[in-house]
Motif scaffolding. Structure first.
Motif, PDB file in Angstrom:
ATOM      1  N   PHE A 198       0.800  -1.217   0.000  1.00 57.70           N
ATOM      2  CA  PHE A 198       0.000   0.000   0.000  1.00 57.70           C
ATOM      3  C   PHE A 198       0.837   1.273   0.000  1.00 57.70           C
ATOM      4  N   GLY A 199       2.056   1.182   0.529  1.00 59.30           N
ATOM      5  CA  GLY A 199       2.889   2.385   0.562  1.00 59.30           C
ATOM      6  C   GLY A 199       3.737   2.555  -0.681  1.00 59.30           C
ATOM      7  N   VAL A 200       4.066   1.461  -1.336  1.00 59.44           N
ATOM      8  CA  VAL A 200       5.010   1.563  -2.454  1.00 59.44           C
ATOM      9  C   VAL A 200       4.434   1.027  -3.768  1.00 59.44           C
ATOM     10  N   VAL A 201       3.981  -0.228  -3.750  1.00 64.70           N
ATOM     11  CA  VAL A 201       3.599  -0.848  -5.026  1.00 64.70           C
ATOM     12  C   VAL A 201       2.372  -0.179  -5.646  1.00 64.70           C
ATOM     13  N   PHE A 202       1.282  -0.093  -4.875  1.00 64.70           N
ATOM     14  CA  PHE A 202       0.065   0.477  -5.456  1.00 64.70           C
ATOM     15  C   PHE A 202       0.230   1.944  -5.868  1.00 64.70           C
ATOM     16  N   PRO A 203       0.808   2.785  -5.007  1.00 68.79           N
ATOM     17  CA  PRO A 203       1.010   4.176  -5.454  1.00 68.79           C
ATOM     18  C   PRO A 203       1.855   4.266  -6.720  1.00 68.79           C
ATOM     19  N   THR A 204       2.822   3.362  -6.847  1.00 74.44           N
ATOM     20  CA  THR A 204       3.689   3.409  -8.024  1.00 74.44           C
ATOM     21  C   THR A 204       2.917   3.100  -9.302  1.00 74.44           C
ATOM     22  N   ILE A 205       1.968   2.178  -9.217  1.00 73.65           N
ATOM     23  CA  ILE A 205       1.238   1.800 -10.428  1.00 73.65           C
ATOM     24  C   ILE A 205      -0.129   2.484 -10.495  1.00 73.65           C
ATOM     25  N   ARG A 206      -0.289   3.560  -9.708  1.00 73.02           N
ATOM     26  CA  ARG A 206      -1.590   4.226  -9.627  1.00 73.02           C
ATOM     27  C   ARG A 206      -2.126   4.609 -11.006  1.00 73.02           C
ATOM     28  N   SER A 207      -1.249   5.165 -11.844  1.00 69.66           N
ATOM     29  CA  SER A 207      -1.745   5.613 -13.152  1.00 69.66           C
ATOM     30  C   SER A 207      -2.274   4.428 -13.957  1.00 69.66           C
ATOM     31  N   GLY A 208      -1.610   3.298 -13.859  1.00 68.85           N
ATOM     32  CA  GLY A 208      -2.076   2.110 -14.575  1.00 68.85           C
ATOM     33  C   GLY A 208      -3.411   1.634 -14.039  1.00 68.85           C
ATOM     34  N   VAL A 209      -3.567   1.657 -12.715  1.00 69.43           N
ATOM     35  CA  VAL A 209      -4.830   1.244 -12.099  1.00 69.43           C
ATOM     36  C   VAL A 209      -5.946   2.186 -12.537  1.00 69.43           C
ATOM     37  N   MET A 210      -5.630   3.503 -12.518  1.00 66.66           N
ATOM     38  CA  MET A 210      -6.640   4.480 -12.910  1.00 66.66           C
ATOM     39  C   MET A 210      -7.069   4.283 -14.354  1.00 66.66           C
ATOM     40  N   SER A 211      -6.108   4.130 -15.246  1.00 64.77           N
ATOM     41  CA  SER A 211      -6.510   4.009 -16.646  1.00 64.77           C
ATOM     42  C   SER A 211      -7.259   2.700 -16.862  1.00 64.77           C
ATOM     43  N   GLY A 212      -6.887   1.668 -16.131  1.00 67.19           N
ATOM     44  CA  GLY A 212      -7.643   0.420 -16.206  1.00 67.19           C
ATOM     45  C   GLY A 212      -9.080   0.631 -15.779  1.00 67.19           C
ATOM     46  N   ALA A 213      -9.266   1.372 -14.684  1.00 62.69           N
ATOM     47  CA  ALA A 213     -10.613   1.614 -14.178  1.00 62.69           C
ATOM     48  C   ALA A 213     -11.418   2.453 -15.165  1.00 62.69           C
ATOM     49  N   VAL A 214     -10.778   3.469 -15.725  1.00 64.57           N
ATOM     50  CA  VAL A 214     -11.465   4.340 -16.680  1.00 64.57           C
ATOM     51  C   VAL A 214     -11.917   3.542 -17.902  1.00 64.57           C
ATOM     52  N   ILE A 215     -11.037   2.696 -18.399  1.00 67.88           N
ATOM     53  CA  ILE A 215     -11.411   1.877 -19.551  1.00 67.88           C
ATOM     54  C   ILE A 215     -12.570   0.957 -19.192  1.00 67.88           C
ATOM     55  N   ALA A 216     -12.508   0.401 -17.988  1.00 67.58           N
ATOM     56  CA  ALA A 216     -13.579  -0.498 -17.553  1.00 67.58           C
ATOM     57  C   ALA A 216     -14.910   0.235 -17.519  1.00 67.58           C
ATOM     58  N   ILE A 217     -14.908   1.449 -16.958  1.00 60.32           N
ATOM     59  CA  ILE A 217     -16.147   2.236 -16.890  1.00 60.32           C
ATOM     60  C   ILE A 217     -16.674   2.513 -18.293  1.00 60.32           C
ATOM     61  N   ALA A 218     -15.788   2.977 -19.169  1.00 62.41           N
ATOM     62  CA  ALA A 218     -16.204   3.310 -20.529  1.00 62.41           C
ATOM     63  C   ALA A 218     -16.803   2.089 -21.222  1.00 62.41           C
ATOM     64  N   LEU A 219     -16.161   0.949 -21.017  1.00 62.71           N
ATOM     65  CA  LEU A 219     -16.621  -0.268 -21.664  1.00 62.71           C
ATOM     66  C   LEU A 219     -18.003  -0.681 -21.168  1.00 62.71           C
ATOM     67  N   VAL A 220     -18.179  -0.616 -19.846  1.00 65.92           N
ATOM     68  CA  VAL A 220     -19.451  -1.045 -19.271  1.00 65.92           C
ATOM     69  C   VAL A 220     -20.574  -0.110 -19.707  1.00 65.92           C
TER      70      VAL A 220
END
Ligand SMILES: Nc1ncnc2c1ncn2[C@@H]1O[C@H](COP(=O)(O)OP(=O)(O)OP(=O)(O)O)[C@@H](O)[C@H]1O
Ligand SMILES: [Mg+2]
Lengths: 354, 265
Positions: free
Chosen positions: B179-201
């Motif tokens: 939670f302190g290192v890995v997730f914040p580091t890949i935050r942009s990837g997680v966000m874009s994944g979520a955005v694509i998921a929303i758009a798709l749904v």
């Protein structure tokens, strides 16, 4: 300011470490003892197990066999976050979403080294100061050069006042100039904080230049560990002699602890073969070169190195040797000069003829 | 001088291209706006737009689609992200197989997928529930290739392994490391994944229509068959709605994080 930078220093013992990856034996019974406050460099060719040894000490690599002691405490099975060891990696490893200062403070925000926020930021600034980057506290990793990133990484590792500092080729991604500079700085800082340090490298100049003692590894074991001068002058094996520094292989007859080379009886080092024909591994500095009429060789080429000069000489008896002589003596020894090659009578290592 | 001229030339070109693309994209939207404010009598007015809010079925369907999007995003956060991170960190041998599985939905045509899952859904609607929210299951499969890709790209763009180990040696527990290192580091990837998921749904039509679930796109299509003006108004409204959603969410999240970081330092 540097008064409270001093950290703790512990004695480290690695005993009989073994680790195999499939059929590859990365560690094959490695044993090393490191004294408190000592900087030991591990030197060796690629794939000899240096990184594996370091990672085992950090707890990032589990072992098949062996024990690790830090200050007489067995830490073999301790998780890496409980070992209190600072590590600097070969790859850039700063947390990209944190500023330089936040990176340095990171360890102090964790339970293991929890510190109040005032003390934390004071310590963070102090360490950035120690590595000469106090003006870059707010910079993010991508705004720092490679050398600066490794400095911050060093500050981050030292912030937790580690018992042991582990450095895995921290300079290998840097260019030559930054490299020597940072190398000396690492030594200065290490002496200042007094932390026991294991420094892994495959650059012998780096190892000989800053370490208290240098360990040479081969195939997962320690071939020899000694202070730099001893390692260079009194290698315990042919591998060490050939791996550290340059050697001239010169054939000669061995008997009773001596070898006959270039018309001279030279004492052999322990570990050499004791009789028969052997090959002496002679340092370029051990060769004397004079321009005389009773020549036994001819200068093939000469290269100027600054204070000294390196001569490549074709021996009339066959073979080619490299000699290193003071530049002041080398004026008359240009290419083509007839010379007499002799030997300073320092002990040499003699290996068996293949 | 010539350097300035050159950069001036580049600037002009850039503006021209941007202008061209803007016209290309905005012209149809402008046409939609124009059309949706007309009526059969030829008078201008917002009657078609007002009609949007007089469609209870549509409002309900929008609600369903939004709920579906939320569930799918939650599934992405709580299932896909941990799985992909774990595989990257601890089980590198499984990377290829997992990647293959995640990319599978791309290779299977939507219609085949529907036929495949239809029988399952028939069973579910008889024995479990008729709720359209069950669509989240098949949607989370659909979004896998995209979320996996963006996560894996984020993980590959940094040496996540070394970062994780660095935090461990500094004293981080596995939890703090993640939670302190890995997730914040890949935050942009997680966000874009979520955005694509929303758009798709929000944009999905085929599956929900064939499985007879009333989602936003299904309702829009239904209305379009009865009243062309309202249908265009709805299309435009949904376009703006999704656009706002996709722009607003990431910026607010980023803003919140910046505030947190500012507080931290
Ligand atoms: N995770 C691993 N899986 C499989 N083999 C490994 C692994 N880590 C190391 N090895 C193997 O163990 C041996 C020792 O590796 P190690 O990384 O310790 O070498 P090194 O001395 O650090 O080399 P270099 O100077 O190239 O960094 C090598 O043969 C390497 O291929
Ligand atoms: Mg290595």
């Amino acid at each position: 300011m540097s008064t409270n930078v001093r950290g703790s220093s512990a004695a480290v013992k690695l005993i009989g470490l073994e680790k195999s990856f499939g059929s590859v034996k990365a560690l094959d019974g490695l044993t090393i003892e490191i004294g408190p406050g000592e900087l030991v460099a591990l030197l060796g060719p690629s794939g000899c197990g240096k990184t594996t040894a370091l990672r085992a000490l950090a707890g990032l690599q589990n072992l098949d066999h062996g024990q690790i002691f830090v200050d007489e405490k067995d830490v073999t099975f301790l998780a890496p976050n409980r070992r209190n060891m600072g590590m600097v990696f070969q790859a850039y490893s700063l947390f990209p979403h944190m500023s330089a200062l936040a990176n340095v403070e990171y360890g102090l925000t964790l339970k293991a080294h929890k510190t109040s926020s005032d003390k934390r930021s004071a310590r963070g600034k102090e360490l950035l100061d120690l590595v000469g980057l106090s003006t870059h506290a707010k910079h993010y990793p991508h705004q720092l050069s490679g050398g600066q990133q490794q400095r911050v990484a060093l500050a981050r590792a030292l912030a937790i006042s580690p018992q042991v500092l582990l450095l895995d080729e921290p300079l290998s991604a840097l260019d030559a100039k930054v490299r020597t500079q940072l190398r000396d700085e690492i030594r200065r800082i290490q002496l200042e904080v007094g932390t026991t340090t294991l420094f892994v490298t495959h650059d012998q100049e780096e190892a000989l230049g800053i370490a208290d003692r240098v360990g040479v590894m081969r195939g997962g074991i320690l071939e020899q560990i000694a202070v730099p001068a001893e390692l260079y002058d009194r290698p315990a094996s042919a591998f060490v002699a050939e791996f550290v520094g340059l050697t001239n292989p010169i054939r000669g007859n061995v008997s009773a602890g001596f070898i006959e080379i270039l018309g001279l009886r030279v004492p052999t080092l322990p570990g050499s073969i004791s009789s028969g024909t052997g090959i002496a591994l002679v340092r370029p500095e051990s060769l004397k070169v004079e321009a005389t009429t009773e020549a036994n060789g001819k200068v093939f080429s000469a290269s100027f190195l600054g204070a000294s000069c390196r001569l490549t000489i074709d021996l009339s008896a066959g073979g080619r040797v490299v000699a290193q002589v003071p530049s002041s003596d080398a004026a008359s020894l240009g290419a083509g000069a007839s010379v007499k090659v002799a030997f300073r009578s320092t002990p040499v290592f003699v290996k068996a003829e293949q | 001088m010539s350097v300035q001229n050159q950069s001036l030339g580049i600037k002009t070109w850039r503006r021209a291209i941007i202008l061209f693309v803007a016209i290309y994209l905005l012209l149809p939207i402008a046409a939609m706006l124009d059309f949706s404010t007309k009526s059969l009598s030829g008078k201008r007015g917002l009657s078609s737009w007002r009609a949007i809010f007089q469609q209870p079925d549509l409002i309900a369907a929008v609600g369903v689609s939004l709920e579906l999007a939320a569930i799918v995003v939650a599934l992405v956060f709580f299932l896909v992200v941990p799985t992909v991170v774990w595989v990257h960190l601890k089980l590198p041998k499984l990377r290829r197989p997992i990647e293959l599985i995640c990319l599978l939905p791309l290779a299977i045509p939507g219609i085949v997928l529907v036929v495949g899952v239809a029988s399952i859904y028939r069973w579910i609607s008889i024995h479990v529930t008729e709720s359209p929210l069950m669509l989240a299951a098949v949607y989370s499969m659909l979004v896998l290739p995209y979320t996996y890709r963006s996560l894996s790209a984020a993980l590959n763009s940094v040496d996540i392994h070394t970062l994780a180990e660095a935090s461990r040696t500094l004293g981080a527990s596995t939890y703090r490391m993640l939670f302190g290192v890995v997730f914040p580091t890949i935050r942009s990837g997680v966000m874009s994944g979520a955005v694509i998921a929303i758009a798709l749904v929000l944009g999905e039509y085929t599956i929900s229509s064939i499985l007879n679930f009333s989602t936003m796109q299904v309702e829009i299509n239904l209305i379009g068959q009865t009243d062309g003006f309202v249908a265009v108004a709805i299309s435009l409204a949904s376009l703006i709605f999704v656009f706002l959603l996709l722009v607003v969410i990431p910026t607010t999240v980023n803003h919140r994080n910046e505030v947190l970081e500012a507080e931290h330092s």
